[in-house]
Design a protein around this motif. Structure first.
Motif, PDB file in Angstrom:
ATOM      1  N   VAL A 276       0.871  -1.176   0.000  1.00 23.95           N
ATOM      2  CA  VAL A 276       0.000   0.000   0.000  1.00 23.95           C
ATOM      3  C   VAL A 276       0.905   1.222   0.000  1.00 23.95           C
TER       4      VAL A 276
ATOM      5  N   LYS B 161      -3.510   6.219   3.392  1.00 23.01           N
ATOM      6  CA  LYS B 161      -3.143   4.802   3.316  1.00 23.01           C
ATOM      7  C   LYS B 161      -3.430   4.055   4.619  1.00 23.01           C
ATOM      8  N   THR B 162      -3.061   4.651   5.740  1.00 26.61           N
ATOM      9  CA  THR B 162      -3.247   3.958   7.021  1.00 26.61           C
ATOM     10  C   THR B 162      -4.721   3.877   7.388  1.00 26.61           C
TER      11      THR B 162
ATOM     12  N   LEU C  87      -5.969   1.071   5.444  1.00 23.08           N
ATOM     13  CA  LEU C  87      -5.536  -0.194   6.034  1.00 23.08           C
ATOM     14  C   LEU C  87      -6.463  -0.596   7.187  1.00 23.08           C
ATOM     15  N   GLU C  88      -6.818   0.364   8.023  1.00 24.08           N
ATOM     16  CA  GLU C  88      -7.719   0.079   9.143  1.00 24.08           C
ATOM     17  C   GLU C  88      -9.094  -0.370   8.640  1.00 24.08           C
TER      18      GLU C  88
ATOM     19  N   LYS D 183      -8.826  -3.927   7.439  1.00 25.70           N
ATOM     20  CA  LYS D 183      -8.862  -4.824   8.598  1.00 25.70           C
ATOM     21  C   LYS D 183     -10.301  -5.078   9.026  1.00 25.70           C
TER      22      LYS D 183
ATOM     23  N   ASN E  62       3.082  -0.601   8.504  1.00 20.01           N
ATOM     24  CA  ASN E  62       1.931  -1.154   9.216  1.00 20.01           C
ATOM     25  C   ASN E  62       1.431  -2.343   8.408  1.00 20.01           C
TER      26      ASN E  62
ATOM     27  N   ALA F  88      -1.642  -5.357   7.837  1.00 16.19           N
ATOM     28  CA  ALA F  88      -2.949  -5.961   8.089  1.00 16.19           C
ATOM     29  C   ALA F  88      -2.972  -7.318   7.402  1.00 16.19           C
TER      30      ALA F  88
ATOM     31  N   PHE G  74      -1.424  -6.914   3.756  1.00 16.39           N
ATOM     32  CA  PHE G  74      -1.394  -5.551   3.235  1.00 16.39           C
ATOM     33  C   PHE G  74      -0.329  -4.790   4.013  1.00 16.39           C
TER      34      PHE G  74
ATOM     35  N   ASP H 189       1.409  -1.331   4.583  1.00 13.15           N
ATOM     36  CA  ASP H 189       1.298   0.123   4.438  1.00 13.15           C
ATOM     37  C   ASP H 189       2.662   0.738   4.762  1.00 13.15           C
TER      38      ASP H 189
END
Length: 200
Positions: free
Chosen positions: A22, A30-31, A34-35, A38, A59, A61, A72, A74
């Motif tokens: 990512v 991006k983050t 990502l959350e 998840k 980060n 996931a 994934f 990040d």
């Protein structure tokens, strides 16, 4: 006997593993995305968007999709952190490039970074999904502008699979479509970019 049992255990517990990078400029969301990935894949809520800080490092996931592990990753998007991206290229199976669809001032910079990625030798056979993010605060013309930019650079992507989609990492709109496209593209690309192997 132990060696035989150990080998059998590894055989029956191993699974294919795919890595999605990512990437994108800092502040592209991006983050937050990502959350939301998840949450979409596990049902477990992560950090709320207002608590998310800029990524320094990576980060991760993890999602289990059809008995396959999809990771994934990040990576920080600040200019001085982009130099570490290439250390992840050789083990990657797809690129999810996130663009802040409303930040016109940095659109040229985002395109420049995307084109640099498209020329990376280690990513020659990797599918790209370019995401016009933040559509919850930008109108639909923002997605059209991102598509126009990517279409104008289509020659740089050779014959690999490339798609432009719009989404909102905050509301989750479009996130399942992103996951589906990436997963299917990686499966279709198995012969060119085989999965890694990991244990359950």
């Amino acid at each position: 006997m132990f060696t035989l049992m150990s080998g059998a255990y590894r055989y029956f517990t191993k699974q294919d593993e795919y890595n999605v990078l990512v990437l994108g400029l800092d502040g592209a969301g991006k983050t937050t995305l990502l959350e939301k990935i998840k949450y979409t894949t596990t049902g477990i809520s992560g950090m709320s968007p207002e608590k998310i800080q800029p990524t320094v490092g990576v980060n991760i996931a993890k999602a289990h999709i059809q008995r396959r592990l999809v990771k994934f990753l990040d990576l920080g998007g600040q200019e001085d952190l982009r130099g570490i991206w290439n250390s992840y290229f050789s083990d990657s199976h797809a690129i999810l490039f996130v663009i802040d669809s409303g930040n016109k001032k940095r659109m040229d910079e985002a395109l420049s970074v995307l084109l640099t990625l498209s020329r990376a030798h280690e990513l020659e056979q990797v599918p790209f999904l370019v995401l016009a993010n933040k559509l919850d605060i930008n109108d639909i013309t923002a997605l059209a502008q991102v598509k126009e930019l990517v279409n104008g650079a289509a020659d740089n992507f050779d014959n690999r699979s490339v798609r432009v989609l719009g989404a909102s990492a905050v509301t989750g709109e479009g996130v399942q479509v992103i996951i589906n496209w990436l997963f299917n593209s990686m499966l279709e690309n198995n012969n060119l970019r085989p999965p890694l192997s990991s244990e359950f």
